[in-house]
Design an enzyme around this catalytic site. Structure first.
Site, PDB file in Angstrom:
ATOM      1  N   LYS A  13       0.672  -1.261   0.126  1.00 58.75           N
ATOM      2  CA  LYS A  13       0.043   0.022  -0.004  1.00 58.75           C
ATOM      3  C   LYS A  13       0.634   1.221  -0.020  1.00 58.75           C
ATOM      4  O   LYS A  13       0.452   2.285  -0.892  1.00 58.75           O
ATOM      5  CB  LYS A  13      -0.811   0.084   1.273  1.00 58.75           C
ATOM      6  CG  LYS A  13      -1.935  -0.940   1.442  1.00 58.75           C
ATOM      7  CD  LYS A  13      -2.870  -0.669   2.598  1.00 58.75           C
ATOM      8  CE  LYS A  13      -2.081  -0.817   3.904  1.00 58.75           C
ATOM      9  NZ  LYS A  13      -1.812  -2.249   4.186  1.00 58.75           N
ATOM     10  N   ARG A  88     -10.041   1.562   8.634  1.00 60.12           N
ATOM     11  CA  ARG A  88      -9.581   0.313   9.108  1.00 60.12           C
ATOM     12  C   ARG A  88     -10.564  -0.499   9.982  1.00 60.12           C
ATOM     13  O   ARG A  88     -10.326  -1.761  10.041  1.00 60.12           O
ATOM     14  CB  ARG A  88      -8.256   0.388   9.930  1.00 60.12           C
ATOM     15  CG  ARG A  88      -7.121  -0.414   9.452  1.00 60.12           C
ATOM     16  CD  ARG A  88      -6.161  -0.276  10.183  1.00 60.12           C
ATOM     17  NE  ARG A  88      -4.837  -0.904   9.830  1.00 60.12           N
ATOM     18  CZ  ARG A  88      -3.751  -0.533   9.406  1.00 60.12           C
ATOM     19  NH1 ARG A  88      -3.560   0.820   8.568  1.00 60.12           N
ATOM     20  NH2 ARG A  88      -2.555  -1.158   9.269  1.00 60.12           N
ATOM     21  N   ARG A 126      10.962  -6.707   4.667  1.00 61.07           N
ATOM     22  CA  ARG A 126      10.794  -5.424   5.297  1.00 61.07           C
ATOM     23  C   ARG A 126      11.620  -5.215   6.374  1.00 61.07           C
ATOM     24  O   ARG A 126      12.016  -4.196   6.662  1.00 61.07           O
ATOM     25  CB  ARG A 126       9.597  -4.856   4.987  1.00 61.07           C
ATOM     26  CG  ARG A 126       9.386  -3.325   5.546  1.00 61.07           C
ATOM     27  CD  ARG A 126       7.886  -3.030   5.125  1.00 61.07           C
ATOM     28  NE  ARG A 126       7.210  -3.184   5.867  1.00 61.07           N
ATOM     29  CZ  ARG A 126       5.749  -2.518   5.767  1.00 61.07           C
ATOM     30  NH1 ARG A 126       5.143  -2.311   4.684  1.00 61.07           N
ATOM     31  NH2 ARG A 126       4.854  -3.250   7.004  1.00 61.07           N
ATOM     32  N   ARG A 132      11.207  -1.621  10.703  1.00 62.55           N
ATOM     33  CA  ARG A 132      10.029  -1.277  11.406  1.00 62.55           C
ATOM     34  C   ARG A 132       9.722  -2.071  12.796  1.00 62.55           C
ATOM     35  O   ARG A 132       9.652  -2.958  12.548  1.00 62.55           O
ATOM     36  CB  ARG A 132       8.895  -1.134  10.477  1.00 62.55           C
ATOM     37  CG  ARG A 132       8.300   0.009  10.030  1.00 62.55           C
ATOM     38  CD  ARG A 132       7.082  -0.064   9.012  1.00 62.55           C
ATOM     39  NE  ARG A 132       6.022  -0.699   9.905  1.00 62.55           N
ATOM     40  CZ  ARG A 132       4.704  -0.625   9.076  1.00 62.55           C
ATOM     41  NH1 ARG A 132       4.681   0.096   7.916  1.00 62.55           N
ATOM     42  NH2 ARG A 132       3.794  -0.985   9.551  1.00 62.55           N
ATOM     43  N   ARG A 143      -0.892  -8.569  13.117  1.00 66.16           N
ATOM     44  CA  ARG A 143      -1.362  -7.869  12.215  1.00 66.16           C
ATOM     45  C   ARG A 143      -2.378  -8.586  11.179  1.00 66.16           C
ATOM     46  O   ARG A 143      -3.600  -7.745  10.662  1.00 66.16           O
ATOM     47  CB  ARG A 143      -0.292  -7.083  11.583  1.00 66.16           C
ATOM     48  CG  ARG A 143       0.017  -5.928  12.754  1.00 66.16           C
ATOM     49  CD  ARG A 143       1.493  -5.269  12.310  1.00 66.16           C
ATOM     50  NE  ARG A 143       1.582  -4.906  10.995  1.00 66.16           N
ATOM     51  CZ  ARG A 143       2.647  -4.946  10.630  1.00 66.16           C
ATOM     52  NH1 ARG A 143       3.691  -5.582  10.972  1.00 66.16           N
ATOM     53  NH2 ARG A 143       2.864  -4.301   9.198  1.00 66.16           N
TER      54      ARG A 143
HETATM   55  P1  AMP Z   1       0.393   0.732   8.513  1.00 68.73           P
HETATM   56  O1  AMP Z   1       1.594   1.577   8.203  1.00 68.73           O
HETATM   57  O2  AMP Z   1      -0.884   1.336   7.957  1.00 68.73           O
HETATM   58  O3  AMP Z   1       0.593  -0.743   8.456  1.00 68.73           O
HETATM   59  O4  AMP Z   1      -0.214   1.032  10.289  1.00 68.73           O
HETATM   60  C1  AMP Z   1       0.910   0.505  11.353  1.00 68.73           C
HETATM   61  C2  AMP Z   1       0.159   0.618  12.500  1.00 68.73           C
HETATM   62  O5  AMP Z   1      -0.658   1.761  12.751  1.00 68.73           O
HETATM   63  C3  AMP Z   1      -1.036  -0.504  12.669  1.00 68.73           C
HETATM   64  O6  AMP Z   1      -0.532  -1.818  12.681  1.00 68.73           O
HETATM   65  C4  AMP Z   1      -2.140   0.057  13.670  1.00 68.73           C
HETATM   66  O7  AMP Z   1      -1.330  -0.230  14.987  1.00 68.73           O
HETATM   67  C5  AMP Z   1      -1.667   1.604  13.565  1.00 68.73           C
HETATM   68  N1  AMP Z   1      -2.831   2.138  12.618  1.00 68.73           N
HETATM   69  C6  AMP Z   1      -2.661   2.806  11.473  1.00 68.73           C
HETATM   70  N2  AMP Z   1      -3.646   3.175  10.774  1.00 68.73           N
HETATM   71  C7  AMP Z   1      -4.634   2.855  11.724  1.00 68.73           C
HETATM   72  C8  AMP Z   1      -6.243   3.096  11.759  1.00 68.73           C
HETATM   73  N3  AMP Z   1      -6.882   3.585  10.732  1.00 68.73           N
HETATM   74  N4  AMP Z   1      -6.771   2.454  12.768  1.00 68.73           N
HETATM   75  C9  AMP Z   1      -6.144   1.902  13.971  1.00 68.73           C
HETATM   76  N5  AMP Z   1      -4.661   1.883  13.968  1.00 68.73           N
HETATM   77  C10 AMP Z   1      -3.973   2.190  12.820  1.00 68.73           C
END
Ligand code: AMP
Length: 192
Positions: A13, A88, A126, A132, A143
């Site tokens: 993404k 989400r 990654r 990360r 996740r």
């Molecule tokens: P991502 O980079 O989109 O994979 O997001 C990394 C982490 O940020 C996720 O595993 C959640 O802990 C948190 N996070 C990101 N976006 C959201 C969201 N819309 N709602 C809740 N937690 C979020």
């Protein structure tokens, strides 16, 4: 165009969103990136969400709603945006509807599809490249579990609204980007 990009962790993404945003001249708004920056800066928000993000759990809908509302109120988002990582959960879809109000709507939702085995491989790779903190085997499993339980239903909502566009997320970054471009051109031509 107001776009969402959606898909399991590791689907690509962020990578694709950055390119789409640059290509279409709209801001790429990644909620995960916003949270990681908050954690790194040690802000009050960062302190609040650190443990949650590092465990691969979801930050509360209320906190996310406030964050996204503030960001979408910035002038650069007025003519279009690409949201990556939000909504989400089903309640976050309602929050976004409220933020957009009557004048704005989501034109297309890109859903990147990648088989589970490949997702885990990509995330582990990654982890070694980017370091990360939430890319380790245990958190990756969590996740993916959270994605299936809480986030996958979001696709159904946009499917019903007729704006969901599935994209094959396998292959090279360029191949996936070409598929996305084709899908977006088609959406624009259909008046999305
Ligand atoms: P991502 O980079 O989109 O994979 O997001 C990394 C982490 O940020 C996720 O595993 C959640 O802990 C948190 N996070 C990101 N976006 C959201 C969201 N819309 N709602 C809740 N937690 C979020």
């Amino acid at each position: 165009m107001n776009l969402l990009i959606f898909g399991p962790p590791g689907a690509g993404k962020g990578t694709q969103a950055a390119r789409i945003g640059a290509q279409r001249g709209i801001p790429h708004i990644s909620t995960g990136e916003m949270l990681r920056m908050a954690v790194e800066s040690g802000s009050e928000l960062g302190e609040r969400v650190k443990a949650i993000v590092e465990r691969g759990h979801l930050v509360s809908d209320e906190v996310m709603g406030e964050l996204v509302e503030q960001r979408l109120a910035e002038p650069d988002a007025a003519a279009g945006f690409l949201l990556d990582g939000f909504p989400r959960t089903a309640p976050q879809v309602e929050i976004l509807d409220r933020i957009l109000g009557d004048d704005r709507r989501v034109d297309a939702v890109l859903m990147l599809e990648v088989p589970d085995e490949e997702l885990v491989q990509r995330l582990l790779r990654r982890a070694s490249v980017e370091g990360r903190p939430d890319d380790n085997r245990e958190t990756i499993e969590e996740r993916l579990r959270v994605y299936r339980a809480r986030t996958a239903p979001v696709a159904g909502i946009y499917q019903e609204r007729g704006v969901l566009r599935a994209v094959d997320g396998t292959g090279s970054i360029d191949q996936v980007f070409t598929r996305i471009e084709a899908v977006l051109d088609r959406a624009a031509a259909e008046g999305a």
